[in-house]
Motif scaffolding. Sequence first.
Motif, mmCIF file in Angstrom:
data_model
loop_
_atom_site.group_PDB
_atom_site.id
_atom_site.type_symbol
_atom_site.label_atom_id
_atom_site.label_comp_id
_atom_site.label_asym_id
_atom_site.label_seq_id
_atom_site.Cartn_x
_atom_site.Cartn_y
_atom_site.Cartn_z
ATOM 1 N N ASN A 44 14.374 -51.170 1.121
ATOM 2 C CA ASN A 44 14.076 -49.739 1.047
ATOM 3 C C ASN A 44 14.300 -49.057 2.394
ATOM 4 O O ASN A 44 14.245 -49.696 3.435
ATOM 5 N N LYS A 45 14.513 -47.754 2.335
ATOM 6 C CA LYS A 45 14.612 -46.959 3.561
ATOM 7 C C LYS A 45 13.206 -46.550 3.972
ATOM 8 O O LYS A 45 12.321 -46.443 3.128
ATOM 9 N N VAL A 46 13.006 -46.316 5.265
ATOM 10 C CA VAL A 46 11.691 -45.938 5.778
ATOM 11 C C VAL A 46 11.816 -44.655 6.583
ATOM 12 O O VAL A 46 12.707 -44.520 7.416
ATOM 13 N N LYS A 47 10.906 -43.717 6.304
ATOM 14 C CA LYS A 47 10.834 -42.471 7.063
ATOM 15 C C LYS A 47 9.508 -42.504 7.827
ATOM 16 O O LYS A 47 8.441 -42.520 7.222
ATOM 17 N N THR A 83 10.266 -36.985 13.174
ATOM 18 C CA THR A 83 10.660 -37.915 12.128
ATOM 19 C C THR A 83 11.782 -38.839 12.591
ATOM 20 O O THR A 83 12.614 -38.472 13.405
ATOM 21 N N VAL A 84 11.763 -40.049 12.031
ATOM 22 C CA VAL A 84 12.785 -41.068 12.270
ATOM 23 C C VAL A 84 13.123 -41.680 10.915
ATOM 24 O O VAL A 84 12.218 -41.935 10.109
ATOM 25 N N TRP A 85 14.407 -41.930 10.663
ATOM 26 C CA TRP A 85 14.836 -42.572 9.423
ATOM 27 C C TRP A 85 15.390 -43.938 9.757
ATOM 28 O O TRP A 85 16.294 -44.079 10.584
ATOM 29 N N PRO A 136 16.759 -56.698 11.268
ATOM 30 C CA PRO A 136 18.043 -56.161 10.784
ATOM 31 C C PRO A 136 17.891 -54.730 10.243
ATOM 32 O O PRO A 136 17.837 -54.507 9.032
ATOM 33 N N ILE A 137 17.789 -53.755 11.143
ATOM 34 C CA ILE A 137 17.658 -52.355 10.727
ATOM 35 C C ILE A 137 18.721 -51.508 11.407
ATOM 36 O O ILE A 137 19.257 -51.886 12.436
ATOM 37 N N THR A 138 18.982 -50.355 10.799
ATOM 38 C CA THR A 138 19.834 -49.355 11.442
ATOM 39 C C THR A 138 19.042 -48.049 11.482
ATOM 40 O O THR A 138 18.311 -47.732 10.545
ATOM 41 N N VAL A 139 19.190 -47.330 12.579
ATOM 42 C CA VAL A 139 18.518 -46.045 12.724
ATOM 43 C C VAL A 139 19.457 -44.996 12.126
ATOM 44 O O VAL A 139 20.500 -44.706 12.680
ATOM 45 N N GLU A 140 19.074 -44.461 10.954
ATOM 46 C CA GLU A 140 19.917 -43.465 10.297
ATOM 47 C C GLU A 140 19.827 -42.115 10.984
ATOM 48 O O GLU A 140 20.800 -41.395 11.080
ATOM 49 N N LYS A 141 18.608 -41.770 11.416
ATOM 50 C CA LYS A 141 18.407 -40.492 12.087
ATOM 51 C C LYS A 141 17.462 -40.732 13.259
ATOM 52 O O LYS A 141 16.355 -41.227 13.075
ATOM 53 N N LYS A 142 17.895 -40.402 14.450
ATOM 54 C CA LYS A 142 17.097 -40.623 15.653
ATOM 55 C C LYS A 142 15.866 -39.709 15.650
ATOM 56 O O LYS A 142 15.825 -38.725 14.912
ATOM 57 N N PRO A 143 14.854 -40.016 16.481
ATOM 58 C CA PRO A 143 13.644 -39.189 16.524
ATOM 59 C C PRO A 143 13.973 -37.734 16.834
ATOM 60 O O PRO A 143 14.664 -37.436 17.807
ATOM 61 N N ALA A 144 13.492 -36.839 15.979
ATOM 62 C CA ALA A 144 13.750 -35.413 16.160
ATOM 63 C C ALA A 144 12.518 -34.623 15.744
ATOM 64 O O ALA A 144 11.816 -34.995 14.802
#
Length: 136
Positions: free
Chosen positions: A80-83, A129-131, A114-122
Amino acid sequence: MRMAEEAELDLVVISPNQAPPVAKILNYGKYKYELEKKAKEAKKKQHVVEIKEIKVRYKIDTHDYEVRLKNIRKFISQGNKVKIIVMLRGREMQHSNLAVELANKFIADLASDPITVEKKPAVEGRNVTVWLAPQG
């Protein structure tokens, strides 16, 4: 058609786009049931990616932080994705840099996973938020 009638079965066109079209003599009800059964089985094996939200405050305690980190690892391992949302209220908006630091700390602590940062902290409104998403 005559052969199908003699066998008391149906003439079903399997692939009409070919030249000549492929047709089979079979029981159409049974054929339709088998197709539905295969579709249902394929749907069962499919995994729908959900977005899990983790809400924290920037003044989070160390144990609470570790629990959230463990939950994030569990969600990512399930695919799952995490926000991650770092909430700010009232005068806490002045300390948005601390909220961004906390978000970056989550990313740093999960670097070995094993994760990728979809959206950096903003900063979005009153939240940071971080995705995160599973790698692959």
